[in-house]
Write an enzyme that holds these catalytic residues in place. Structure first.
Site, mmCIF file in Angstrom:
data_model
loop_
_atom_site.group_PDB
_atom_site.id
_atom_site.type_symbol
_atom_site.label_atom_id
_atom_site.label_comp_id
_atom_site.label_asym_id
_atom_site.label_seq_id
_atom_site.Cartn_x
_atom_site.Cartn_y
_atom_site.Cartn_z
ATOM 1 N N GLU A 278 -1.577 -3.071 -45.055
ATOM 2 C CA GLU A 278 -0.419 -4.001 -44.302
ATOM 3 C C GLU A 278 -0.427 -3.372 -42.962
ATOM 4 O O GLU A 278 -0.373 -2.403 -42.446
ATOM 5 C CB GLU A 278 0.862 -3.685 -45.082
ATOM 6 N N TYR B 163 3.457 -10.141 -38.571
ATOM 7 C CA TYR B 163 3.236 -9.564 -39.951
ATOM 8 C C TYR B 163 1.983 -9.796 -40.766
ATOM 9 O O TYR B 163 1.621 -10.889 -40.641
ATOM 10 C CB TYR B 163 4.397 -9.595 -40.728
#
Lengths: 292, 361
Positions: B183, B100
């Site tokens: 992201e 992530y």
């Protein structure tokens, strides 16, 4: 006083624009009323040599600094030029910079604040109404008629809501030491904690009303950082998630920064939180009864 | 404004971050010529402007034989009430590990905050709650054009070094594209290298112009209409219309409606300078929502001219009841104008809100 007093000479950037001109008039009317210096110089690139309400206008901040003793500035330039204005002032040695401009891109704000910090300047705002210390100084756009001098500081992320709070306090006979709007954007220069630190050293300020809203957790950080007695109000209890409520910074994102959990954290820290603005004066009186 | 996945991935690709082979299609037939480029099995992802589309059935697996049929099924669906107009058909990756990576605006430090964790494939909120020690964080001075190598080393830890350039490239995207969020979740390793399997970019609404974005898709039609007039507008689902000046005061008015047991129909901040024609437009806009039964106008400010506001309300001439709280200059004249036409003007925001809640009860 925090940030300035009667003796603070103020510079206005964007002096020849509609907003700049209008508010130089109002700031100097207030200065005249309280016997302060008020706005002593204006800056608009390319308009050097002009005058606005009798205030001389210069092409650059450095030029204005050569001719005047300047302690603070107020910025009224368009959003795209605001970062540059902040950096020019910080570079010229102005230590208190109030940025009224709204709709600044956040990347610009972050850069300007990072640069100002390196130069040792404090930025108030952007997207804020500035500050007013009743009887001393007005830097910004707050309507002076509502204020009364006293011992309560007010810090707020809002404009008109601040005036509402001040109006309630004044009507209840509770005067203010300094009222400051720190801005409605996600990234702002002076936070609740920064202003509370100054209030903590200000002999005029005995208690503080902290007016917050949804988004982020600067209210809680501020409340934890001080020993001053505080009453708080948080706007946006009914705000739906993921919607910007007018202010760029007033948004509940990823389940964070909602009003209810903010209020719960403040209360857990011992801060009384008003559920209506009209309750604030009575809660401030309670505070004084408890501590004085 | 949130970019769609394919738009975000195009930004990544242009910056040199590897993305899976994929094609955007606007009808099931458009898939046919791409079938050879996608491999045996691939993924069809609806490009809709809502979160949580996977759980809502917006992501389907397909293969060469079934592809066109599955695409047609997806085009026929509604995802959280939105029609599917675009599908991203994408190669299925041979994933070894999921990571992530995100960059956000950190309000406390006033700087970009970069988060990286090797514990990918789980919702980041859950990792943050249960294993915060697994999330590496750094804040970067926004005046830097590149992240210094030590920051990247701190983030990566024992993860493959090839992730380093991806982090720096995403940081540059964050700065240059005026992002509030950039992201990659998940960032994956495969036998063929690192890939951004999904991407999310939110562009600052205050920077859309300089980013060349002309229409803010994050707003509803009425919200865009309001924006043209310089209003901030948010649609809600109650019966009490609200017009205020200033975001904080307008929010406080909505809260007061809830406090007294009512429901607001909207948030409308007319902004500074409430002249007659702006007020008229605002009143008309709020009154055009069918559910609105009564409108609360709450305006405060030293320089607001109450007679101007009154003229605007009267000129709008709407059928719904309007209850007004005005504080500013020329208050008496404003009150006279309004009461002549049968509008109520009360002293405080508590009184106007209480009255409005009574009307809708």
């Amino acid at each position: 006083m925090i940030y300035g007093d009667k003796n603070t000479g103020i510079l206005v950037q964007g002096a020849t624009g509609r907003q700049g001109e209008f508010h130089i008039g109002l700031m100097n009317a207030y200065a005249k009323q309280v016997g302060g210096r008020g706005v002593v110089a204006g800056v608009t690139p390319g308009k050097g040599g002009q005058q606005v309400h009798g205030v001389p206008v210069y092409n650059t901040v450095k030029e204005a600094m050569k001719h005047h003793d300047i302690g603070a500035s107020v910025i009224f330039v368009p959003a795209g030029a605001a970062a540059d204005a902040i950096m020019e002032e910080a570079n010229a040695g102005i230590t208190t910079i109030v940025c009224i401009t709204e709709h600044m891109p956040v990347q610009d704000t972050m850069k300007a604040i990072a640069y100002a910090r390196m130069e040792g300047a404090s930025v108030i705002g952007p997207n804020c109404p500035g500050l007013l210390s009743p009887g001393e100084v007005k830097m910004g756009i707050m309507p002076a008629g509502l204020f009364m001098r006293g011992n309560v500081g007010v810090i707020s992320r809002s404009g008109t809501l601040t005036y509402e709070v001040v109006d309630e306090l004044t009507r209840a006979g509770i005067g203010q030491s300094t009222v400051i709007g720190i801005g409605g954007d996600p990234v702002i220069g002076q936070t609740f904690a920064d202003v509370l630190e100054r209030f903590g050293k200000d002999p005029e300020t005995k208690a503080v009303v902290l007016v917050g809203e949804v988004g982020g957790n600067l209210e809680e950080e501020g409340a934890k950082s001080t020993n001053l007695p505080i009453v708080s109000y948080i706007a946006g209890v009914s705000a739906p998630p993921d919607k910007r409520m007018g202010h760029a910074g007033a948004i509940v994102e990823g389940g964070e920064g909602d009003a209810k959990s903010k209020i719960a954290r403040l209360k857990k820290h011992g801060v009384p939180v008003a559920s209506r603005v009209s309750e604030i004066p009575e809660m401030v009186r309670e505070l004084f009864r408890g501590t004085c | 404004m949130k970019l769609r996945e394919y738009e975000a991935k195009n930004v990544l690709k242009a910056a040199g971050i590897p993305i899976p082979a994929g094609f955007l299609i606007r009808s099931a037939d458009e898939l046919t010529p791409h079938l050879t480029g996608l491999g045996d099995a691939f993924v069809l992802k609806a490009q809709v402007d809502v979160g949580g589309r996977g759980k809502a059935g917006g992501i389907l697996m397909a293969d060469k034989a079934t592809g066109t049929k599955v695409a047609a099924e997806l085009f026929a669906k509604e995802i959280k009430g939105l029609p599917v107009k675009e599908i991203l058909a994408e190669q299925k990756l041979d994933i070894r590990h999921e990571y992530y990576l995100s960059i956000t605006v950190d309000r406390s430090s006033k700087q970009p905050l970069i988060l990286f964790t090797e514990a990918g494939g789980v919702e980041i909120e859950i990792t943050a709650r249960e294993h915060p020690e697994l999330i590496k964080k750094v804040v970067a001075n926004p005046l830097m054009k590149d992240l210094p190598p030590f920051m990247i080393r701190e983030l990566i830890g024992t993860a493959p070094k090839e992730i380093g350039p991806v982090i720096n490239r995403l940081y540059k995207i964050f700065i240059e594209k005026d992002a509030l969020l950039a992201e990659i979740n998940p960032l994956v390793t495969t036998p063929n290298g690192v890939f951004a399997a999904d991407a999310k970019i939110i562009v600052d609404d205050n920077a859309l112009g300089r980013q060349g974005i002309t229409v803010n898709r994050g707003l509803s039609e009425r919200e865009r209409e309001a924006e043209k007039h310089g209003f901030s507008y948010v649609e809600l689902d109650g019966a009490i219309g609200v017009i205020g000046n200033g975001a904080g005061l307008t929010m406080a008015t909505l809260d007061l409606i809830e406090f007294y047991g009512g429901n607001a129909a909207n948030f409308l901040d007319v902004g500074g300078g409430a002249e007659a024609d702006r007020v008229e437009k605002a009143v008309r806009l709020v009154a055009s929502v069918p559910a609105v039964k009564v409108i609360v106008v709450n305006l405060l400010g030293g320089i607001t001219k109450c007679d101007e506001v009154a003229k605007g309300i009267i000129a709008a001439g709407i059928s719904q009841k309007v209850i007004v709280r005005l504080a500013g200059t020329n208050e008496a004249e404003g009150r006279r104008l309004l009461s002549e036409k049968g509008y109520e003007m009360l002293e405080t925001m508590d009184l106007v809100v209480k009255k409005a809640v009574e009307v809708t009860a």
